[in-house]
Structures are given as C-alpha cells and as structure tokens.
Scaffold this motif. Structure first.
Motif, mmCIF file in Angstrom:
data_model
loop_
_atom_site.group_PDB
_atom_site.id
_atom_site.type_symbol
_atom_site.label_atom_id
_atom_site.label_comp_id
_atom_site.label_asym_id
_atom_site.label_seq_id
_atom_site.Cartn_x
_atom_site.Cartn_y
_atom_site.Cartn_z
ATOM 1 N N VAL A 123 -17.337 52.375 -8.625
ATOM 2 C CA VAL A 123 -17.787 53.481 -7.978
ATOM 3 C C VAL A 123 -17.853 52.849 -6.460
ATOM 4 O O VAL A 123 -18.651 52.013 -6.254
ATOM 5 N N VAL A 124 -17.155 53.715 -5.497
ATOM 6 C CA VAL A 124 -17.149 53.277 -4.216
ATOM 7 C C VAL A 124 -17.814 54.339 -3.381
ATOM 8 O O VAL A 124 -17.272 55.357 -2.918
ATOM 9 N N GLY A 125 -18.709 53.797 -2.830
ATOM 10 C CA GLY A 125 -19.195 54.805 -1.550
ATOM 11 C C GLY A 125 -19.227 53.788 -0.226
ATOM 12 O O GLY A 125 -18.919 52.648 -0.118
ATOM 13 N N PHE A 126 -19.519 54.520 1.023
ATOM 14 C CA PHE A 126 -19.518 54.241 2.184
ATOM 15 C C PHE A 126 -20.114 54.899 3.333
ATOM 16 O O PHE A 126 -20.514 56.068 3.009
ATOM 17 N N ASP A 127 -20.656 54.117 4.135
ATOM 18 C CA ASP A 127 -21.480 54.519 5.340
ATOM 19 C C ASP A 127 -20.524 54.374 6.421
ATOM 20 O O ASP A 127 -20.021 53.465 6.792
ATOM 21 N N ALA A 128 -20.541 55.467 7.356
ATOM 22 C CA ALA A 128 -19.457 55.397 8.705
ATOM 23 C C ALA A 128 -20.661 55.540 9.812
ATOM 24 O O ALA A 128 -21.393 56.314 9.961
ATOM 25 N N PRO A 129 -20.355 54.541 10.925
ATOM 26 C CA PRO A 129 -20.955 54.598 11.881
ATOM 27 C C PRO A 129 -20.867 55.989 12.965
ATOM 28 O O PRO A 129 -19.812 56.598 12.487
#
Length: 396
Positions: free
Chosen positions: A155-161
């Motif tokens: 499971v791959v999540g991400f935070d974006a500046p």
C-alpha cells in the motif's frame, strides 16, 4: 448554580485532558501477514509542480509504503507519526484542538515495523495506491493501510508539499499547504468557477499518482536496498482514496490503464470521468446519505450513479455503510478525535456509528473488493454480503 456550572466545565476539561493523554492502539489488522512500513523522499527533477507557490519548483513527494512483512523479525514497531512530524502537526493543531480534542499522537500506537523485510511467502504482491482526503496527511489512514497490507498488498500513500497540511522531509524541511490548494475552497465556488478549481487540483493529484507508479516500477526493477526488487506486481495495481482522494481515484482509473481496479470512498466525482465513465472494476463506498435532501448531495449521488450505471454489472459495486459519517473514514476522525465529543454526537444523532466500527466495515469492503479484482480469477460477480457486517447496504 454559577459554581456548579464552573465545576461542570472544569470536570469536562479534566476529562478531556485525561483522555488526550491516554494510550491508544489502532485496530489490529485482520489479515494473515505482519506489516512493515518504509518512508521515502522522491524528487522529480523533470516535472514542475504546478501547485507550488514559487514558479519552477520541481515536484517532490513524501512516500509512505505499508507492506506484508516477514514474521518473527526483531524490528521495532514504528512510531505512529515520526517525532519531528508529530511536533509540527501538534503545533498546527493548537492548544484546544491538539491539546484537548485530539489524542496525544505520541500515545497512539500502530502495528507496522520499521523497514522490516518483505514477507517471503509470495514472490510478489499487488500494489494499491492510497490517497488521503482533502489536505490530510496520509498517516491519518494508517488503519486502512495496515489492514490492506496484512491481506497481502503493498500500500503506497504520499504527502505532497503545498497541498497536504504538513509535510516534513527526512532532511528537516517543513512544507505546509497553501490556501489556494485547499479542495474545500472549490466547494465555496459555483458553476464553471468551481469546475475550474477542482480541475486544477485534480490534474495535479492524478499526475502525482502517475509519477509514483513510474517510480515504483523503477524500484521494482532495482531497489538499492534490495527490499522491493522484484517484489511489486505492477500488473496488478489498484487505486483508492477518501473524499477528494476518492474523486482522484475515479479520474485516474479513467485516465491510466495501469489502474486495474479502483475505489472511491465517499468522494464527490469531478472531471471527465463523470461523462466518460470507467472501463475497469470500480466500487463506490459511501457514508449514510439517507437523511440528506439538499440539491448538492443529490447532484453528487447523481454523478456517482452516472458512472456506476455504465460499469459492467460483473465489475462494479455501490455500497452504503448504514450510520457512517464522511469524516470517520480516517483515523483522524474515527480514533484520534475525542471520544467524549464523538459519544455526545452519537447521542444527539449527528453521528450514527462508532468510529472503530466504521473503520472495520470500511477495511473489510476495501480488501474484499481488491481481493476479487486484483487477486481473483474468473470472478462472475462481486459479493460483499457478510452477516458480520450488517451495516453494509448494497445500492443499485
């Protein structure tokens, strides 16, 4: 009477403070695999971030990966929220929201081990991209991520500046969302102005997913650490998200053939997908809209129905969770906010289901759908019914 009132307020604040300081553990994953977690800083030197405040800024994402982990390792259980990020998040929340109405994040315990080896039980595992709602950081969905990983998914999540509330990179840089990148602002607009606002954000969000999949393909070919080399099944990719993240999942699965199955968790669709539809397995999982009768809610459900009606009958699902609330699909809403306050809202009829229960039903629906369409073979029709979860209502 005045003295009783003062004592009552003091007792409430004392109870809230004690609750804030109480240890809490996330719901245990329901699958057979242990869970590992790794965090990466991925920079894209070739692409300009169109949502950055400074023109020419290159795209960069903080990527979180939860995955089936080898059992019996001595790796330490990872912090729910890394210490440096936790400091920034609590500063942003402030004294009232962070100090009384939200749990002390240092007292919250997850189940993932830090950078543990990938489980050797399978040669490779399907990949699922997870998108947070609105501006929430992806760690707010750790319960869903851990549960899905425990069922054999990376499971791959991400935070974006500049569009996630708070992003803290490993080198200590702190970047916060800017107001014009808040999806909630689009809702304040009307007509074509609202559509343009949503389209601007949706374009960047879907492009971020495409970039992450590109990097995962590279990681699968050659991971410097060796951990993920050959362990990611990039032929079986799912995408799901909550709220605006759900809308992003729908649009991405329309745009990019790498998406093999998708789920929109209570997100109002935006973009061309409303008219064009999706040609692969897709599920809409929504909160309880039974008491809503305003025109805006009606239009959202009509847009969902428009997409759903054109999905092949054997590759679609439209599920409502009875009593579910839009904000309880994340840890932030279901577990981290004061249970004293949430209990009061339940007694007033504003919230119709316990937060942990809503997460449990959601996790079951999510992994069951992906099991059918990313792992299953020859599935004739997805069957979500389960007597353990009577809250599940199948819509058509």
């Amino acid at each position: 009477m005045a003295m009783l009132g003062v004592l009552g307020v003091a007792a409430l604040f004392w109870a809230l403070w004690l609750e804030h300081r109480t240890e809490i553990t996330l719901p245990a994953p329901t699958g057979p695999f242990a869970v590992g977690r790794a965090v990466y800083d991925w920079a894209d030197d070739e692409t300009v971030d169109k949502l950055a405040p400074v023109p020419g800024t290159k795209r960069e994402l903080l990527v979180w990966m939860w995955y089936p982990s080898a059992a019996g390792q001595s790796a330490a259980t990872d912090d729910y929220v890394p210490a440096r990020l936790r400091t920034e998040v609590e500063r942003d929340l402030g004294v009232l929201l962070g100090g009384l109405l939200t749990r002390d994040l240092s007292k919250v315990h997850a189940h993932s081990t830090r950078n543990s080896d990938v489980s050797p039980q399978q040669r490779s595992y399907p990949v699922v991209i997870m998108r947070a709602g609105a501006s929430l950081e992806v760690w707010n969905y750790s319960t869903l991520a851990e549960d899905l990983a425990s069922h054999g998914y990376v499971v791959v999540g991400f935070d974006a500046p500049y569009r996630t509330f708070t992003v803290v990179f490993p080198d200590g840089r702190v970047m916060r969302r800017i107001p014009e990148n808040n999806p909630e602002r689009c809702l304040e607009k009307t007509g074509q102005e609202r559509d343009r606002c949503a389209a601007r954000l949706l374009s960047a969000w879907t492009a971020d997913i495409a970039f992450v999949l590109d990097r995962l393909e590279r990681l699968n070919s050659s991971d410097a650490s060796g951990k993920f080399t050959g362990r990611l099944d990039m032929t079986r990719v799912g995408v799901f998200g909550h709220s605006f993240g759900g809308a992003t999942a729908a649009q991405f699965c329309h745009d990019d053939s790498r998406c093999k199955a998708g789920i929109d968790v209570d997100g109002a669709p935006h973009g061309s997908v409303i008219q064009a539809g999706v040609d692969r397995p897709f599920m809409f999982l929504v909160s309880d809209h039974g008491r809503e009768s305003d025109p805006e809610s009606g239009q959202i459900l009509a847009n969902i129905q428009s997409i759903y009606d054109r999905l092949p009958p054997d590759r679609r699902a439209f599920i409502q969770i009875r009593g579910a609330n839009h904000f309880l699909f994340s840890d932030d809403g279901a577990l981290l906010k004061s249970h004293i306050v949430l209990g009061t809202l339940r007694r007033l009829g504003i919230v119709g289901i316990d937060g942990r229960r809503q997460l449990a039903v959601t996790a079951y629906c999510v992994h069951s759908f992906f099991d059918a369409y990313l792992k299953g073979t020859g599935v004739s029709r997805f069957n979500i019914s389960n007597p353990l979860y009577p809250e599940i209502q199948v819509l058509e």
